[in-house]
Scaffold this active site. Structure first.
Site, PDB file in Angstrom:
ATOM      1  N   GLU A 108       0.767  -1.260   0.039  1.00 50.51           N
ATOM      2  CA  GLU A 108      -0.110  -0.043  -0.075  1.00 50.51           C
ATOM      3  C   GLU A 108       0.939   1.267  -0.191  1.00 50.51           C
ATOM      4  O   GLU A 108       0.569   2.196  -0.519  1.00 50.51           O
ATOM      5  CB  GLU A 108      -0.918  -0.112   1.128  1.00 50.51           C
ATOM      6  CG  GLU A 108      -1.800   1.441   1.184  1.00 50.51           C
ATOM      7  CD  GLU A 108      -2.793   1.187   2.614  1.00 50.51           C
ATOM      8  OE1 GLU A 108      -3.293   2.285   2.859  1.00 50.51           O
ATOM      9  OE2 GLU A 108      -2.869   0.144   2.994  1.00 50.51           O
ATOM     10  N   HIS A 127       2.610  29.285 -10.748  1.00 56.78           N
ATOM     11  CA  HIS A 127       1.588  29.846 -11.519  1.00 56.78           C
ATOM     12  C   HIS A 127       0.973  31.050 -10.969  1.00 56.78           C
ATOM     13  O   HIS A 127       0.355  31.510 -11.634  1.00 56.78           O
ATOM     14  CB  HIS A 127       0.166  28.666 -11.479  1.00 56.78           C
ATOM     15  CG  HIS A 127       0.546  27.494 -12.451  1.00 56.78           C
ATOM     16  ND1 HIS A 127       1.545  26.643 -12.089  1.00 56.78           N
ATOM     17  CD2 HIS A 127      -0.218  27.145 -13.437  1.00 56.78           C
ATOM     18  CE1 HIS A 127       1.219  25.460 -13.085  1.00 56.78           C
ATOM     19  NE2 HIS A 127       0.406  26.076 -13.880  1.00 56.78           N
TER      20      HIS A 127
END
Length: 383
Positions: free
Chosen positions: A244, A340
């Protein structure tokens, strides 16, 4: 970047998965984010293409391929830029169904693994409770034997696929003591009397995966639905945690690659002071730092995957991969959003979704702090 671990077959598979994601997943991400779930049609489609059964035996409808092939799929799934879709599919295949594959009976595999691989049934794993997440010893849900049944009572929370799952792998106490030898795993069908789903939980990220609370009010579970041996559920959970955590690390690498890709593209297009952002040395160097950070995580994770695929004990390596990759994706996503500027804070730009999705990675599957404690013991720092 290419890596010695991958064969030509792996790389051909990567191209086909990437093409599928671009065509059938990416155009629908915003819709699924708004709906708060990954549709059943995607499970069915991925089942038809064999994506849900890569590592599972051919006897049960899988492809019988190695874990490295599934690693390719996991990475490309995350690179599509929708952490929620990756979480939903990953929880179904890598987390829930893996327990049946590894520890379940032939009859359980026929009944639950086969339709899961086809995408006809959706699976979930239910361990976490409001009283504790990483502390499995805090489980309060009980399963008491009553003839040919177990009676389940209790509740779980933060269950990925909890709303739409057809069956759930549930960890419940089957006796009081000793701790860590008192938990068993059960396959619980969600149409069982006394089983109920609470509210769909609203999340900061992973919005295209459904997450919920689930409740067990004297749910009768047939004794044949216990996975493996009674009272050994904790052992099964701990063993599967390696894979996992490797799956989470792979997902972080894919997401970070997407964030870097978006940042580079934006830096070339965004004009400031009459020149692209990429012309500024500080931005160029920041992008290089991000690429180096990703490459560190990639090599730590790939080494752990390689060892795991060989059947070697790699608790240390898998834990290092999980802790480094999950912290890395948060750093990279944050820097990508910074590049950004104000646009990165706007919902129209996909970088905000990657930034939001990244935050859960240092929490789910064992927090960063738990990972450090594991490594402290593994490295012999604590006697």
């Amino acid at each position: 970047m290419s890596h010695w671990m991958f064969t030509e077959e792996h790389e051909m598979f990567r191209k086909s998965v990437r093409a599928f994601m671009e065509k059938e997943v990416v155009p629908n991400i915003e819709k699924w984010e708004r709906e708060g779930e990954t549709p059943r049609s995607l499970y069915k489609r991925m089942g038809e293409l064999g994506y849900l059964g890569i590592k599972f035996p051919e006897e049960y409808g899988g492809s019988g391929l190695d874990l490295i092939m599934e690693a390719v799929f996991t990475e490309e799934l995350a690179k599509c830029g929708a952490g929620g879709v990756a979480a939903a599919i990953g929880s179904h295949t890598s987390i829930a169904m893996t327990n049946i594959w590894k520890y379940g009976s032939h009859e359980q595999k026929q009944k639950y693994l086969v339709p899961g691989i086809k995408g006809e049934l959706i699976a979930a794993l239910a361990i976490t409770e409001s009283s504790g997440g990483s502390d499995v010893s805090a489980i309060k849900t009980t399963a008491k034997r009553a003839g040919d049944y177990y009676i389940l009572t209790g509740s779980k929370t933060f269950i990925t696929n909890g709303v739409n799952a057809d069956y759930v792998i549930v960890a419940a106490r089957t006796r009081e003591d000793p701790v860590h030898r008192n938990v068993s795993l059960f396959i619980v069908e969600t149409n069982s009397e006394g089983y109920s789903v609470g509210k769909k939980l609203k999340k900061l990220g992973w919005r295209s995966s459904d997450t919920s609370e689930i409740f067990f009010d004297n749910v009768k579970v047939p004794s044949e639905n216990i996975i493996g041996n009674e009272n050994e559920g904790f052992l099964y959970v701990m063993e599967n945690f390696q894979y996992e955590r490797l799956t989470m690390a792979l997902g972080c690498i894919g997401a970070a690659e997407k964030a870097l890709e978006l940042a580079i593209k934006y830096s070339k297009e965004r004009i400031q002071f009459k020149q692209p952002l990429s012309e500024f040395q500080v931005i160029r160097h920041k992008l290089v730092d991000m690429a180096v950070d990703i490459e560190k995580a990639r090599n730590i994770t790939y080494r752990a995957i390689y060892l795991y695929n060989k059947g070697e004990n790699c608790v240390t390596e898998a834990t290092m991969a999980k802790v480094y990759a999950t912290e890395m994706v948060n750093r990279v996503a944050d820097q990508a959003l910074q590049i950004h500027g104000g646009n990165g804070y706007m919902m129209e730009y996909p970088i905000q979704r990657i930034w939001r999705d990244a935050r859960i990675q240092t929490i789910g599957g064992g927090t960063t702090q738990i990972m450090y404690e594991i490594l402290t013991k593994r490295l012999g720092i604590l006697s």
